[in-house]
Design a protein around this motif. Structure first.
Motif, PDB file in Angstrom:
ATOM      1  N   ASN A 178       1.337 -40.775 -42.705  1.00  0.00           N
ATOM      2  CA  ASN A 178       2.746 -40.528 -42.383  1.00  0.00           C
ATOM      3  C   ASN A 178       3.157 -39.149 -42.877  1.00  0.00           C
ATOM      4  N   PRO A 179       2.650 -38.100 -42.216  1.00  0.00           N
ATOM      5  CA  PRO A 179       2.983 -36.748 -42.684  1.00  0.00           C
ATOM      6  C   PRO A 179       4.454 -36.420 -42.440  1.00  0.00           C
ATOM      7  N   LEU A 180       4.987 -35.549 -43.273  1.00  0.00           N
ATOM      8  CA  LEU A 180       6.365 -35.102 -43.085  1.00  0.00           C
ATOM      9  C   LEU A 180       6.501 -34.321 -41.790  1.00  0.00           C
ATOM     10  N   ILE A 181       5.504 -33.502 -41.478  1.00  0.00           N
ATOM     11  CA  ILE A 181       5.623 -32.606 -40.327  1.00  0.00           C
ATOM     12  C   ILE A 181       4.247 -32.372 -39.704  1.00  0.00           C
ATOM     13  N   ARG A 182       4.190 -32.419 -38.394  1.00  0.00           N
ATOM     14  CA  ARG A 182       2.944 -32.114 -37.673  1.00  0.00           C
ATOM     15  C   ARG A 182       3.028 -30.751 -36.991  1.00  0.00           C
ATOM     16  N   SER A 183       4.233 -30.358 -36.617  1.00  0.00           N
ATOM     17  CA  SER A 183       4.432 -29.046 -35.995  1.00  0.00           C
ATOM     18  C   SER A 183       5.834 -28.560 -36.333  1.00  0.00           C
ATOM     19  N   LYS A 184       6.045 -27.247 -36.187  1.00  0.00           N
ATOM     20  CA  LYS A 184       7.335 -26.658 -36.532  1.00  0.00           C
ATOM     21  C   LYS A 184       8.456 -27.187 -35.647  1.00  0.00           C
ATOM     22  N   GLU A 185       8.103 -27.674 -34.449  1.00  0.00           N
ATOM     23  CA  GLU A 185       9.108 -28.199 -33.526  1.00  0.00           C
ATOM     24  C   GLU A 185       9.859 -29.385 -34.134  1.00  0.00           C
ATOM     25  N   GLN A 186       9.184 -30.146 -35.042  1.00  0.00           N
ATOM     26  CA  GLN A 186       9.832 -31.301 -35.656  1.00  0.00           C
ATOM     27  C   GLN A 186      11.061 -30.927 -36.469  1.00  0.00           C
ATOM     28  N   LEU A 187      11.152 -29.684 -36.895  1.00  0.00           N
ATOM     29  CA  LEU A 187      12.315 -29.246 -37.667  1.00  0.00           C
ATOM     30  C   LEU A 187      13.595 -29.401 -36.859  1.00  0.00           C
ATOM     31  N   THR A 188      13.509 -29.227 -35.536  1.00  0.00           N
ATOM     32  CA  THR A 188      14.708 -29.387 -34.705  1.00  0.00           C
ATOM     33  C   THR A 188      15.155 -30.844 -34.696  1.00  0.00           C
ATOM     34  N   TYR A 189      14.194 -31.778 -34.706  1.00  0.00           N
ATOM     35  CA  TYR A 189      14.529 -33.211 -34.766  1.00  0.00           C
ATOM     36  C   TYR A 189      15.174 -33.548 -36.104  1.00  0.00           C
ATOM     37  N   TYR A 190      14.558 -33.070 -37.210  1.00  0.00           N
ATOM     38  CA  TYR A 190      15.115 -33.335 -38.538  1.00  0.00           C
ATOM     39  C   TYR A 190      16.507 -32.712 -38.682  1.00  0.00           C
ATOM     40  N   ALA A 191      16.707 -31.543 -38.093  1.00  0.00           N
ATOM     41  CA  ALA A 191      18.015 -30.892 -38.163  1.00  0.00           C
ATOM     42  C   ALA A 191      19.073 -31.720 -37.443  1.00  0.00           C
ATOM     43  N   THR A 192      18.681 -32.347 -36.328  1.00  0.00           N
ATOM     44  CA  THR A 192      19.598 -33.224 -35.593  1.00  0.00           C
ATOM     45  C   THR A 192      20.028 -34.398 -36.456  1.00  0.00           C
ATOM     46  N   LEU A 193      19.053 -35.045 -37.115  1.00  0.00           N
ATOM     47  CA  LEU A 193      19.357 -36.173 -38.002  1.00  0.00           C
ATOM     48  C   LEU A 193      20.188 -35.728 -39.205  1.00  0.00           C
ATOM     49  N   MET A 194      19.763 -34.644 -39.793  1.00  0.00           N
ATOM     50  CA  MET A 194      20.377 -34.176 -41.033  1.00  0.00           C
ATOM     51  C   MET A 194      21.838 -33.787 -40.813  1.00  0.00           C
ATOM     52  N   GLU A 195      22.124 -33.112 -39.687  1.00  0.00           N
ATOM     53  CA  GLU A 195      23.508 -32.688 -39.400  1.00  0.00           C
ATOM     54  C   GLU A 195      24.440 -33.890 -39.295  1.00  0.00           C
ATOM     55  N   GLY A 196      23.995 -34.925 -38.580  1.00  0.00           N
ATOM     56  CA  GLY A 196      24.836 -36.112 -38.451  1.00  0.00           C
ATOM     57  C   GLY A 196      25.004 -36.838 -39.768  1.00  0.00           C
ATOM     58  N   TRP A 197      23.909 -36.958 -40.528  1.00  0.00           N
ATOM     59  CA  TRP A 197      23.946 -37.702 -41.789  1.00  0.00           C
ATOM     60  C   TRP A 197      24.876 -37.045 -42.803  1.00  0.00           C
ATOM     61  N   ILE A 198      24.728 -35.738 -43.031  1.00  0.00           N
ATOM     62  CA  ILE A 198      25.510 -35.103 -44.105  1.00  0.00           C
ATOM     63  C   ILE A 198      26.967 -34.891 -43.697  1.00  0.00           C
ATOM     64  N   ASN A 199      27.276 -35.053 -42.417  1.00  0.00           N
ATOM     65  CA  ASN A 199      28.658 -34.900 -41.966  1.00  0.00           C
ATOM     66  C   ASN A 199      29.324 -36.240 -41.707  1.00  0.00           C
ATOM     67  N   SER A 200      28.858 -37.263 -42.440  1.00  0.00           N
ATOM     68  CA  SER A 200      29.527 -38.570 -42.518  1.00  0.00           C
ATOM     69  C   SER A 200      29.523 -39.347 -41.201  1.00  0.00           C
ATOM     70  N   LYS A 201      28.567 -39.041 -40.317  1.00  0.00           N
ATOM     71  CA  LYS A 201      28.533 -39.727 -39.034  1.00  0.00           C
ATOM     72  C   LYS A 201      27.883 -41.102 -39.177  1.00  0.00           C
ATOM     73  N   PRO A 202      28.338 -42.097 -38.392  1.00  0.00           N
ATOM     74  CA  PRO A 202      27.753 -43.439 -38.452  1.00  0.00           C
ATOM     75  C   PRO A 202      26.395 -43.488 -37.767  1.00  0.00           C
ATOM     76  N   LEU A 203      25.679 -44.599 -37.984  1.00  0.00           N
ATOM     77  CA  LEU A 203      24.336 -44.750 -37.439  1.00  0.00           C
ATOM     78  C   LEU A 203      24.334 -44.628 -35.917  1.00  0.00           C
ATOM     79  N   LYS A 204      25.310 -45.234 -35.252  1.00  0.00           N
ATOM     80  CA  LYS A 204      25.312 -45.200 -33.781  1.00  0.00           C
ATOM     81  C   LYS A 204      25.374 -43.760 -33.273  1.00  0.00           C
TER      82      LYS A 204
END
Length: 577
Positions: free
Chosen positions: A394-420
């Protein structure tokens, strides 16, 4: 760390015959320890082999007691239904399936064979799933049939409610992974163990009896039933009947931690190799085993840096091979202060020193998607993720492209957005303007990539499960650890931080009021709800910090019908009734 603050330390562990070993690990005398052997209920032990149609009760007083043939069909779900109908007969049961994929698919396919149940509590949970997760989430279909599944990747709020409905008896059968080994208190009359493994590893005796110990509820049952079942006829799923020997004798050996073992798989030699950047003694070590060696090495360096008494340090020095000289050398080369070492024990010490001694970029102050992406790019470059975090199961990252996915999750999470919101943003990420990204699916133990289809319920459920796993394991743990380490290094070098990204990830918000409310003991979801609906009921300090809430006014103000679930949670917290 606790000992240095003169804190009393207590260890307690079920099924461990020598609990004193935990005291030895922290250089305490094992004299003040106590072990007791208590069986809360009697347990009947059974083995069922669907492929030879043989079932028997294990007896301690002679031969096994054979049962009549059950006329198994060879179809996994049909045979499971026969077993549950014959042996569960409406009593609450747990079915252990090992992997997430097998847990979900077995529960979902079994649910198709059942009639819908009529229950207001279950209907309310289904409504919550529709509102807060997704309309195609498989769990809701299982719930409608009076069953459920349980594993670490279920949204926490939903998981808690599943456990409540199970304890109340509205859910009769729950399919699970090894999360039930990790402290979840869900006892049952029957437990059906379909695999002898946890992931890819065989269960230890402690693991097995911790799971099997759920059979029989103290104060409710005089006995419980444990069934090992060869349902799948696959390796690791009781295909080899010799493995059932673990069920015959509850003979748990004393625990011996690796740092106290004489035969410690060259642990201390490999810690020295980690320090000196030499190859490990076993060239076929897994990435997880290498990570464990690095963590022991970091803990050892921390103990040495703060001059702490340590079994680990003493054993390392006594192991020979110039260990003392190697430790002195790594100590002299290390620039990382002790407090930062303690917080970053799972980050390679060479990498930490390169970051500490090199040029450092300040983190952005904007908590937009672009800001999150910039943080991730800085960490990826500084800590060389594409080399250090791209291996293992379960690696953290396989390619640099994954950073865009993590950024999508991270932006919603730290800005108090709900799971949906996070789920919808992730669906958009994988299906952006009709450009489908690939998603990984597992079938028969193998992974394969397919283009994401937002109308495919399997794809949606896989995305949700992966999202929650990535949020919990990667964003809120691994990435938060790196952020914390980087910010601590910046602070120690007297570089100003205009915002605290570690805090944002930890609390799932950039709003200081929501952080204050969580510090009062409320969940993130409840903190957001209270600040939105009842902001005037909070008690504030002279400097405006939220330090309490008027719970009596809250009780009088809240609309119980409109906010039924929120009221129930607050009722539990404040013990209103």
């Amino acid at each position: 760390m606790a000992k240095r603050k003169s804190i009393n330390i207590f260890f307690a562990s079920p099924n461990i015959p020598n609990p004193s070993v935990f005291l030895e690990l922290v250089n305490n005398t094992p004299d003040e320890s106590y072990a007791v052997k208590v069986e809360s209920v009697s347990q009947n032990r059974f083995f069922i082999n669907c492929h030879t149609d043989s079932s028997y009760l294990i007896s301690d007083y002679g031969d096994n007691i054979l049962f009549p043939k059950l006329n198994f069909s060879g179809n996994v779900i049909t045979d499971l239904g026969t077993i549950l109908k014959t042996f569960s007969s409406g009593r609450q049961s747990i079915v252990y399936c090992n992997t997430i994929e097998k847990t979900i698919s077995t529960a979902f396919e079994y649910a198709k064979t059942l009639e819908e149940v009529k229950n207001d509590y279950i209907d309310k949970l289904v409504d919550i799933i529709n509102e807060k997760v997704h309309e195609q989430y498989y769990l809701k279909y299982c719930l409608k049939k009076g069953i459920a599944y349980h594993f670490g990747g279920i949204p926490e709020e939903i998981k808690i409610k599943v456990e409540e409905l199970y304890k109340l008896g509205f859910i009769k059968i729950i399919f699970c992974t090894s999360t039930l080994l990790e402290g979840v208190n869900l006892p049952a009359k029957n437990i059906f163990i379909l695999s002898e493994k946890i992931g890819l590893s065989n269960m230890t005796n402690v693991d097995f009896w911790n799971l099997a110990g759920r059979a029989g509820r103290l104060s409710k049952d005089l006995s419980g039933n444990i069934f090992c079942v060869n349902l799948y006829n696959q390796e690791g799923y009781w295909k080899d009947e010799k493995k059932v020997q673990i069920l015959r004798n509850k003979n748990i050996k004393e625990v011996e931690p690796i740092i106290l073992m004489k035969n410690n798989k060259n642990l201390y030699k490999n810690i020295a190799n980690y320090y000196t950047k030499n190859e490990y003694t076993n060239k076929s070590l897994s990435e997880d085993d290498k990570k464990i060696i690095e963590m022991y090495g970091n803990i050892l360096l921390y103990h040495d840096t703060v001059n702490s008494d340590s079994i680990l340090k003493d054993r390392f020095i006594d192991s020979g091979n110039n260990s003392l000289d190697i430790l002195k050398k790594i100590r002299n080369e290390n620039s990382i202060p002790g407090n930062i070492l303690a917080e970053g024990i799972d980050i390679n010490i060479e990498i930490q020193n390169k970051v500490f001694n090199g040029d450092k970029e300040l983190l952005p102050i904007e908590t937009t998607y672009e800001g999150c992406y910039e943080v991730l790019k800085i960490l990826c470059k500084e800590y060389d993720w594409l080399r250090t975090e791209n291996k293992g199961n379960n690696p953290l990252i396989r390619s640099k492209e994954q950073l865009t996915y993590y950024a999508t999750l991270m932006e919603g999470w730290i800005n108090s957005k709900p799971l949906k919101y996070l789920i919808q943003k992730t669906i958009s990420y994988y299906y952006n303007s009709g450009e489908n990204k690939y998603i990984s699916l597992r079938k028969d133990g193998n992974m394969y990539n397919v283009k994401f289809d937002k109308n495919n319920s399997l794809h949606i459920n896989t995305l949700i499960n992966n999202l929650i796993k990535n949020l919990e394991n990667n964003i809120k743990y691994k990435i938060k650890t790196y952020v914390g380490n980087y910010q601590s290094i910046l602070r120690s070098c007297d570089l100003d931080l205009e915002c605290d990204w570690e805090e944002y990830i930890d609390y799932g918000t950039t709003n200081p009021k929501i952080i204050d409310i969580q510090n009062l003991g409320f969940s993130r979801t409840m903190a957001i709800f209270l600040l939105d609906k009842y902001p005037d009921l909070f008690i504030k300090s002279e400097i405006g910090e939220i330090i309490g809430i008027d719970d009596e006014k809250l009780r009088a103000s809240i609309n119980q019908d409109k906010y039924e679930e929120e009221y129930k949670e607050l009722n539990t917290l404040f013990e209103w009734e």
